[in-house]
Design a protein around this motif. Structure first.
Motif, PDB file in Angstrom:
ATOM      1  N   HIS A  36       0.849  -1.193   0.000  1.00  0.00           N
ATOM      2  CA  HIS A  36       0.000   0.000   0.000  1.00  0.00           C
ATOM      3  C   HIS A  36       0.882   1.240   0.000  1.00  0.00           C
ATOM      4  O   HIS A  36       1.686   1.434   0.912  1.00  0.00           O
ATOM      5  N   ASP A  37       0.724   2.077  -1.011  1.00  0.00           N
ATOM      6  CA  ASP A  37       1.432   3.354  -1.024  1.00  0.00           C
ATOM      7  C   ASP A  37       0.804   4.276   0.001  1.00  0.00           C
ATOM      8  O   ASP A  37      -0.404   4.546  -0.065  1.00  0.00           O
ATOM      9  N   LEU A  38       1.585   4.765   0.950  1.00  0.00           N
ATOM     10  CA  LEU A  38       1.060   5.851   1.783  1.00  0.00           C
ATOM     11  C   LEU A  38       1.328   7.149   1.039  1.00  0.00           C
ATOM     12  O   LEU A  38       0.420   7.839   0.640  1.00  0.00           O
ATOM     13  N   THR A  39       2.583   7.447   0.779  1.00  0.00           N
ATOM     14  CA  THR A  39       2.881   8.574  -0.111  1.00  0.00           C
ATOM     15  C   THR A  39       4.302   8.437  -0.622  1.00  0.00           C
ATOM     16  O   THR A  39       5.162   7.845   0.047  1.00  0.00           O
TER      17      THR A  39
END
Lengths: 269, 269, 269
Positions: A36-39
């Motif tokens: 999952h990309d957070l940022t």
């Protein structure tokens, strides 16, 4: 079977392919990883921004998620690399303070300084994100024992942001930064703002509102308590940053209503 | 069950919803697809940037990952569409050179020109990403046979970047571009840089460093070998692009130390 | 087991960590969620842009995907929150028109106004994305009954874009906006453009092309039918926005070929 959740937080942006490489490395070690990309848009090498974004995001996660963060100006130098086990999940990244907010909120059960080399990783001179942190994160997601990957760490680097201070005339604080809407985040805790409080900034006196739309009729701006529990300055359908020409570091002061009304209810903006 | 990994690389950015549409199309054909964004921020129609980012990312993946890439200025024209089976996974996209770096590093076991129409896809005049490449990628991720989707392709388009050349005075190369930090990537191979090497650019003579932090005391900049094995010009906590006012295409030259010291160890920057 | 697909669409960008927090909240309720970012780059509070991007993306999805969208200037106010069941999946977000395009194309089987508080959610003054929409979406992805989460909603807010109108001289329309390449999207339906049609904008008369590459020889620009079936103005390997100095709202007119040729075939641009 538990999902193997791995989150990524970097200042790499994505266009150069470095984040893509990290994903490939992780999946080649842990093919069932749910990445999952957070940022990837932390401002370049901005450790404080990374600390804030990580704390805001990671407090919503649980074990056994693995959180890899790479904002790492000291890559290749003697700065340490760490892995920690917390109630918000495992943390993997450089020991440069970016995790210090999370570690304050979720004191680690165990924390280790990573070995420079392991079964599937090796410290690198310019890209530990790929060669060290991604494989260590994938190893933990695969169920690898955290005690195998390093030796216990006693102390870790803390990044402190200036805290608001009480003064005779009110709480003195600062603008810490701006979100993507141009709202100005301050270090004033929301719990200090009574119903008639005013926020002073650059000769402006702002009223408090319960939500953004209430700021519609307030010129030039207003303030509210954000979801972190801190006060932020907002402009209805606009940017406080631009409208008030604010800067990070601007001083703010939280004062009682300078012109108290008869009933407390009437002071609600 | 193997995970059905599909990666996406485009120059669409995400805000218009075109990438979202591709994800929906893929999931409607292959609901168990694990879609991983590599990047959607390739500069518009920049085939070379796409080639570099794809090669940097895809070399970390394995079969049977499926890699869909859509940087496609020729969509709707007579440019071919291809699918290839390589050790880094399946490649699906336009035959315009964006995959040529990956195909050089991982020569294809099999490579096909896509049929213009198939069980769940059809060539489109303006959005093959949605109508052709996404469904073909989903079909391959579902385990569909690659030999069913096209006819063998003998030759594919190659995009070549100028290579550095030896000259009597040193290796001559160029600045190829800049990463998000403003580091300047060159086409000078790191293995050509001996311990006392210097990099000349625009009347500046730069020393080499082992990692970014070593560049702290070096004015105005330094160079190091990046994780691709190439030399790049860097500024400690800053942007070489801005500080040296560099441009893509700027000439660089790698020379031996013009002022050799007594011991080789002493020449280490 | 069906995959638990959840998509996210916001105007938050990712750097502040708010999107990361939403992902954590979702995964803490529904650990098997497959979260797919559609976009977090909707221009700030631009409801129309959100409507267009959502419709373009969501029409490619199927039940039981859950689509959470948070472009929400009215957060904390009396604006309603909704959940709808459609053939494109469940929709969860503010009732401010962002879903009205999808709801027109896929009339809801059932649509509800969310309770302000539920088993795992609670309306918030500034971040319903985290406290209301993420948990409701996760609840639906877990198989929770939609009828439990609110009461039936009779009417929802519609956001209408001006439609093109026929006039004696041709179809009159407008430029609605620009995609990331600078192509100008209009509200002229492609089916109105006969083979010899011309598009007039700011004293320019543009010819139609079948695909982008055909625009190579056409100065200063051309138009084509995009994958939504609408006409857009394009420049070969360039930006119509910049080259023609266009703006949202610019008037466009679709006319028959002002200088008809002998054979219809010859009028093809």
């Amino acid at each position: 079977m538990t999902n193997k959740i791995i989150t990524l937080t970097t200042d790499f942006e994505t266009r150069d392919g470095y984040v893509g490489a990290m994903k490939g490395r992780i999946l080649s070690i842990c093919p069932k990883a749910q990445i999952h990309d957070l940022t990837h848009d932390i401002p370049p090498q901005d450790l404080l921004a990374a600390k804030v974004a990580l704390q805001r995001s990671l407090r919503e996660f649980n074990k056994p998620a693995v959180h890899i963060a790479v904002i790492d100006p000291g890559v290749g130098s003697s700065r340490k690399a760490l892995a920690a086990e917390t109630e918000a999940g495992f943390l993997v990244g450089p020991d440069n303070g970016i995790f210090s907010g999370v570690l304050e909120e979720f004191p680690p059960n165990r924390i280790f300084q990573l070995h420079e080399e392991g079964p599937c990783w090796k410290k690198h001179s310019s890209f530990d994100g790929l060669h060290l942190f991604s494989p260590v994160g994938a190893y933990l997601a695969q169920g690898g024992g955290i005690e195998e990957i390093g030796h216990p760490l006693d102390e870790w680097l803390r990044l402190d942001q200036e805290k608001a201070q009480p003064s005779p005339s009110g709480w003195m604080g600062k603008v810490l930064g701006f979100d993507r809407f141009g709202n100005a985040l301050t270090n004033l805790p929301g719990r200090q703002a009574g119903p008639g409080a005013r926020l002073k900034i650059r000769d402006r006196v702002l009223k408090g509102v319960a939500h953004f739309e209430e700021a519609k009729s307030l010129e030039p701006a207003a303030f509210l308590q954000n979801s972190d529990g801190m006060l932020e300055i907002c402009v209805w359908q606009g940017s406080a940053l631009e409208k008030l020409k604010l800067q990070s570091g601007d001083e703010v002061m939280l004062v009682e209503d300078p012109e108290p009304r008869i009933s407390p209810a009437a002071t609600k903006a």
